[in-house]
Design a protein around this motif. Structure first.
Motif, short mmCIF file in Angstrom:
data_model
loop_
_atom_site.label_atom_id
_atom_site.label_comp_id
_atom_site.label_asym_id
_atom_site.label_seq_id
_atom_site.Cartn_x
_atom_site.Cartn_y
_atom_site.Cartn_z
N ALA A 200 0.80 -1.18 0.05
CA ALA A 200 0.08 0.19 0.03
C ALA A 200 0.81 1.30 0.11
N GLN A 201 0.21 2.15 -0.48
CA GLN A 201 1.08 3.46 -0.45
C GLN A 201 0.43 4.52 0.54
N LYS A 202 1.42 5.61 0.71
CA LYS A 202 1.02 6.50 1.57
C LYS A 202 1.59 7.83 0.86
N GLU A 203 0.67 9.08 1.11
CA GLU A 203 1.07 10.32 0.52
C GLU A 203 1.98 11.22 1.42
N THR A 204 3.01 11.72 0.74
CA THR A 204 4.02 12.45 1.33
C THR A 204 4.02 13.79 0.65
N GLU A 205 4.93 14.71 0.88
CA GLU A 205 5.19 16.19 0.32
C GLU A 205 5.83 16.00 -0.93
N ILE A 206 6.22 15.05 -1.18
CA ILE A 206 6.94 14.69 -2.60
C ILE A 206 6.09 13.68 -3.44
N GLY A 207 4.84 13.31 -2.96
CA GLY A 207 4.08 12.36 -3.62
C GLY A 207 3.93 11.06 -2.98
N PRO A 208 3.07 10.25 -3.54
CA PRO A 208 2.97 8.90 -3.05
C PRO A 208 4.31 7.93 -2.89
N MET A 209 4.45 7.30 -2.01
CA MET A 209 5.33 6.27 -1.70
C MET A 209 4.80 4.86 -1.01
N PRO A 210 5.71 3.90 -1.11
CA PRO A 210 5.22 2.76 -0.41
C PRO A 210 5.22 2.89 1.06
N GLU A 211 4.22 2.41 1.98
CA GLU A 211 3.96 2.67 3.27
C GLU A 211 5.35 2.30 4.06
N SER A 212 6.19 1.27 3.68
CA SER A 212 7.16 1.05 4.73
C SER A 212 8.62 1.96 4.55
N TRP A 213 8.33 2.84 3.34
CA TRP A 213 9.44 3.75 3.12
C TRP A 213 9.67 4.84 4.02
N GLU A 214 10.78 5.39 4.18
CA GLU A 214 10.70 6.78 4.99
C GLU A 214 11.18 7.93 4.09
N LEU A 215 10.92 8.92 4.34
CA LEU A 215 11.20 10.31 3.72
C LEU A 215 12.30 10.83 4.74
N GLN A 216 13.35 11.18 4.21
CA GLN A 216 14.48 11.86 4.95
C GLN A 216 15.19 13.09 4.30
N PRO A 217 15.43 13.89 4.80
CA PRO A 217 16.29 15.10 4.15
C PRO A 217 17.45 14.52 3.41
N LEU A 218 17.85 15.16 2.32
CA LEU A 218 19.08 14.73 1.79
C LEU A 218 20.39 14.84 2.92
N GLY A 219 20.38 15.94 3.62
CA GLY A 219 21.41 16.08 4.54
C GLY A 219 21.60 15.16 5.44
N ALA A 220 20.65 14.49 5.60
CA ALA A 220 20.85 13.24 6.86
C ALA A 220 21.51 11.94 6.15
N LEU A 221 21.55 11.94 4.80
CA LEU A 221 22.06 10.63 4.10
C LEU A 221 23.55 11.17 3.49
N CYS A 222 24.25 12.22 3.79
CA CYS A 222 25.43 12.77 3.18
C CYS A 222 26.54 13.18 4.23
N VAL A 223 27.69 12.90 3.97
CA VAL A 223 28.99 13.20 4.59
C VAL A 223 29.20 14.64 4.52
#
Length: 237
Positions: A200-223
């Motif tokens: 199933a999907q969920k709505e996010t600020e960037i559009g729909p995505m699978p319910e088990s996915w997480e939305l994180q800021p790019l800065g949290a994933l970069c060095v």
């Protein structure tokens, strides 16, 4: 070395040509309400070896009569740009007028128009160009003395046929690549919206995505390279 049977002739000796004009923009009656007017071609309407059938602008009947004396360039005419972008070749697909940066070329009867177009497209115009305030250009004297290698008529046609086939193959490849890129974008959009497990999907600020996915800021994933010694961390730089 020139092949046997070929000759070298000046452009002025193998074709007539005529530059176009740009009706003054200061006269609104030359440009406004020209939807049913005469097509007017600029360099931006010309694709390399393309057919110009839908130029972006038209001029009014008044401009056509007063500036061009009611004479248009017939469909099928070879065009070449000789200012700013020098040596771009195209063919008119409709009766039209064109601006002063383009010449309409009318080859002699013994010259294959396709051959002449292909030859002109590969000329190195660097030594002939004049530097003008608005960019590079060729004057009439330099256009006249462009050296054209002329093979016998049958060989002109044979060369043109080969180059037509090459150009057709390039166009097919370009269309195939465009289709592949469109398919790639469609697959990416589907995967990032639905995933691969059909959940199933969920709505996010960037559009729909699978319910088990997480939305994180790019800065949290970069060095943060300002605070980390990449050499000590074992990163290759």
């Amino acid at each position: 070395m020139t092949p046997e049977g070929w000759t070298s002739r000046r452009f002025a000796d193998v074709a007539d040509y005529k530059a176009g004009r740009t009706p003054t923009r200061a006269l609104r009656e030359y440009w406004e309400d020209a939807d049913d007017g005469v097509p007017w071609v600029s360099i931006s309407d010309m694709t390399e070896f393309g057919i110009v059938s839908r130029p972006k602008e038209r001029i009014t009947k008044l401009a056509f009569d007063q500036v061009f004396r009611g004479i248009s360039v017939p469909a099928g005419t070879l065009l070449m740009s000789y200012k700013l972008t020098i040596g771009r070749i195209a063919t008119l697909g409709i009766d039209a007028c064109h601006n002063e940066a383009i010449i309409a070329i009318f080859p002699c009867e013994s010259i294959d128009q396709r051959y002449l177009g292909y030859f002109l497209a590969q000329v190195d115009y660097g030594a002939l160009q004049d530097r003008q305030v608005k960019g590079n250009t060729l004057n009439r004297e330099k256009i006249n003395r462009i050296n054209i290698l002329i093979p016998p008529s049958q060989e002109q046609s044979a060369i043109s046929e080969i180059l037509d086939s090459v150009r057709y193959s390039i166009n097919v490849q370009d269309r195939a690549l465009s289709t592949i890129l469109e398919l790639k974008r469609a697959v990416i959009n589907t995967l990032f919206a639905h995933g691969v497990r059909g959940e199933a999907q969920k709505e996010t600020e960037i559009g729909p995505m699978p319910e088990s996915w997480e939305l994180q800021p790019l800065g949290a994933l970069c060095v943060d390279t300002d605070s980390v010694d990449l050499r000590s961390e074992g990163h290759r730089i």
